[in-house]
Write a protein that holds these residues in place. Structure first.
Motif, PDB file in Angstrom:
ATOM      1  N   ALA A 189     -58.552 -24.365  29.846  1.00  0.00           N
ATOM      2  CA  ALA A 189     -58.024 -24.339  28.477  1.00  0.00           C
ATOM      3  C   ALA A 189     -56.711 -25.104  28.373  1.00  0.00           C
ATOM      4  CB  ALA A 189     -57.825 -22.885  28.030  1.00  0.00           C
ATOM      5  N   ILE A 190     -55.849 -24.928  29.365  1.00  0.00           N
ATOM      6  CA  ILE A 190     -54.527 -25.561  29.336  1.00  0.00           C
ATOM      7  C   ILE A 190     -54.620 -27.065  29.570  1.00  0.00           C
ATOM      8  CG2 ILE A 190     -52.294 -25.664  30.525  1.00  0.00           C
ATOM      9  CD1 ILE A 190     -52.764 -22.633  31.196  1.00  0.00           C
ATOM     10  N   ASN A 191     -55.412 -27.461  30.572  1.00  0.00           N
ATOM     11  CA  ASN A 191     -55.433 -28.867  30.986  1.00  0.00           C
ATOM     12  C   ASN A 191     -56.493 -29.711  30.293  1.00  0.00           C
ATOM     13  OD1 ASN A 191     -53.374 -28.297  32.836  1.00  0.00           O
ATOM     14  ND2 ASN A 191     -54.827 -27.804  34.461  1.00  0.00           N
ATOM     15  N   GLU A 192     -57.627 -29.090  29.939  1.00  0.00           N
ATOM     16  CA  GLU A 192     -58.737 -29.873  29.383  1.00  0.00           C
ATOM     17  C   GLU A 192     -58.919 -29.667  27.882  1.00  0.00           C
ATOM     18  OE1 GLU A 192     -60.211 -32.041  31.264  1.00  0.00           O
ATOM     19  OE2 GLU A 192     -59.217 -31.377  33.105  1.00  0.00           O
ATOM     20  N   LYS A 193     -58.584 -28.502  27.395  1.00  0.00           N
ATOM     21  CA  LYS A 193     -58.776 -28.203  25.982  1.00  0.00           C
ATOM     22  C   LYS A 193     -57.512 -28.408  25.148  1.00  0.00           C
ATOM     23  CE  LYS A 193     -63.108 -26.839  25.664  1.00  0.00           C
ATOM     24  NZ  LYS A 193     -64.066 -27.460  24.707  1.00  0.00           N
ATOM     25  N   GLY A 194     -56.430 -28.842  25.787  1.00  0.00           N
ATOM     26  CA  GLY A 194     -55.202 -29.121  25.051  1.00  0.00           C
ATOM     27  C   GLY A 194     -54.554 -27.900  24.455  1.00  0.00           C
ATOM     28  N   MET A 195     -54.477 -26.814  25.237  1.00  0.00           N
ATOM     29  CA  MET A 195     -53.849 -25.582  24.756  1.00  0.00           C
ATOM     30  C   MET A 195     -52.733 -25.154  25.704  1.00  0.00           C
ATOM     31  SD  MET A 195     -57.099 -23.353  23.325  1.00  0.00           S
ATOM     32  CE  MET A 195     -58.150 -23.605  24.755  1.00  0.00           C
ATOM     33  N   PRO A 196     -51.668 -25.945  25.796  1.00  0.00           N
ATOM     34  CA  PRO A 196     -50.588 -25.640  26.740  1.00  0.00           C
ATOM     35  C   PRO A 196     -49.892 -24.323  26.460  1.00  0.00           C
ATOM     36  CG  PRO A 196     -49.907 -27.347  25.194  1.00  0.00           C
ATOM     37  CD  PRO A 196     -51.379 -27.155  24.991  1.00  0.00           C
TER      38      PRO A 196
END
Length: 380
Positions: free
Chosen positions: A122-129
């Motif tokens: 989610a953080i790295n691939e889905k753009g949800m830092p």
């Protein structure tokens, strides 16, 4: 080197120290690790682990759920703790109610790898830092070695949660290999025996089951892999769980009458020899179903359960007739079966017109009925 300082509450359960704390989802990658089970390694290999590879669909499902919750203004709650071990890690417990971790000695992750990988995706691939700061409850077991972790994994995944049992059986086998049969309950000894048999069958390049079983650390070959190597089309078509379960009645018969006093390894070696001999005889009678195994159910769940039931009944007849359980005698016992030697009988087919009779049995009751039909045909 990164150091992480976290608040901590220490508690004890039957002599085991537990640290209850929290971690940011973004820190899981740097401070935890997974010890994978690798079927190519021996059970006694010190590097052998106990986790199956993370499953991409589960990872993406969690990441997609997090995104939906974020976009819809929902509240994503995950109260269940991730379970870690302090084995081989520098976990410093301070008197002021904190612990310090170092990223140079990552903590083994016993339960929660899909949550870890889901947040990472989610953080790295889905753009949800923003989920890097999401706080996750964590329990750290302070006094366990790897075998202790494996026992705990077995309890969590074999008793407290319902998951595929093949990996749990492999863990029991590792415990028995390294600590002796007494490390495993006697009621579960059969699991150790059949796990060893399945591993040997799948690894034997000259045997009838070479690379045809999907082991706990594997997945069936993808279409891309099969297109690149057509020989893979007829590999990895049977689940280890099904194979293990189907062997239980045969192992129980041998244990009750012949092998109960033998060490578990000896029981496994004997069963492996008999099963190899039986399936080699079947291969002699019906090579087409082995050469193109994906097109037939002989080496899939219906065939595995039905033929192992048939194998047990034939073994009992052979024992009465004082015939050894070897390939030649199995072949002689089975060669009059028109069904076993007829590929069309086992065809997967695409419709009712070209589907073989064996493929029409789709339940445990059906597999038993199929075994009865095959056995009665032999007797007639």
């Amino acid at each position: 080197m990164r150091t992480l300082t976290l608040p901590a509450i220490e508690c004890r359960q039957n002599g085991t120290r537990l640290i209850v704390t929290k971690m940011r989802a973004g820190d899981l990658e740097d401070f935890t690790k997974v010890d994978p089970f690798v079927s190519a390694r021996d059970f006694t290999d010190p590097d052998q682990g106990y986790q199956r590879p993370a499953e991409p669909p589960r990872i993406k499902k969690l990441a997609n759920w997090l995104r939906r919750e974020s976009e819809n203004g929902g509240t994503a709650r995950m109260p269940t703790a991730i379970l870690l071990s302090a084995r081989g890690s520098e976990v410093i417990v301070s008197a002021n109610g904190t612990i310090s971790l170092k990223d140079t000695t990552k903590l083994p992750l016993v339960d929660g790898q899909h949550r870890k990988e889901g947040f990472k995706y989610a953080i790295n691939e889905k753009g949800m830092p923003e989920f890097a700061d999401y706080e996750i409850p964590v329990v750290i077991m302070m006094d366990l070695d790897k075998l202790g972790e494996m026992r705990q994994f077995s309890v969590v995944n074999g008793t407290q949660k319902s998951v595929r049992t093949d990996l749990v059986n492999m863990i029991l086998t590792q415990l028995a290999e390294q600590e002796g049969a007494d490390a495993v309950r006697s009621s579960e000894h059969w699991k150790v025996v059949v796990s060893q048999v399945v591993k040997k069958l799948n690894a034997d390049p000259t045997g009838p089951w070479f690379d045809r079983i999907v082991m706990p650390d594997q997945q069936a070959y993808s279409k891309t892999e099969q297109d690149g190597n057509p020989g893979l089309l007829h590999r990895r078509i049977a689940r280890a769980t099904s194979f293990m379960s189907s062997l239980k009645p045969i192992e129980a018969y041998l244990s009750e009458h012949f092998t109960d006093s033998d060490p578990l390894n000896t029981r496994a070696d004997k069963l492996y020899g008999y099963i190899t001999a039986f399936w080699s005889a079947v291969r002699d009678l019906n090579p087409e179903c082995f050469d193109r195994a994906a097109d037939y159910v002989l080496l899939k769940t219906p065939g595995i359960f039905a033929l192992h039931r048939l194998c047990l009944r034939v073994m009992k007849d052979m024992y009465i007739g004082r015939r050894p359980w070897d390939q030649e005698n199995f072949r002689q016992m089975l060669e009059d079966s028109k069904e076993l030697s007829d590929p069309a009988y086992w065809a997967v087919g695409t419709n009712e017109g070209d589907r073989g009779d064996a493929a029409k049995y789709g339940s445990m009751k059906g597999f038993s009925e199929l075994a009865d039909l095959l056995y009665e045909a032999l007797r007639s």
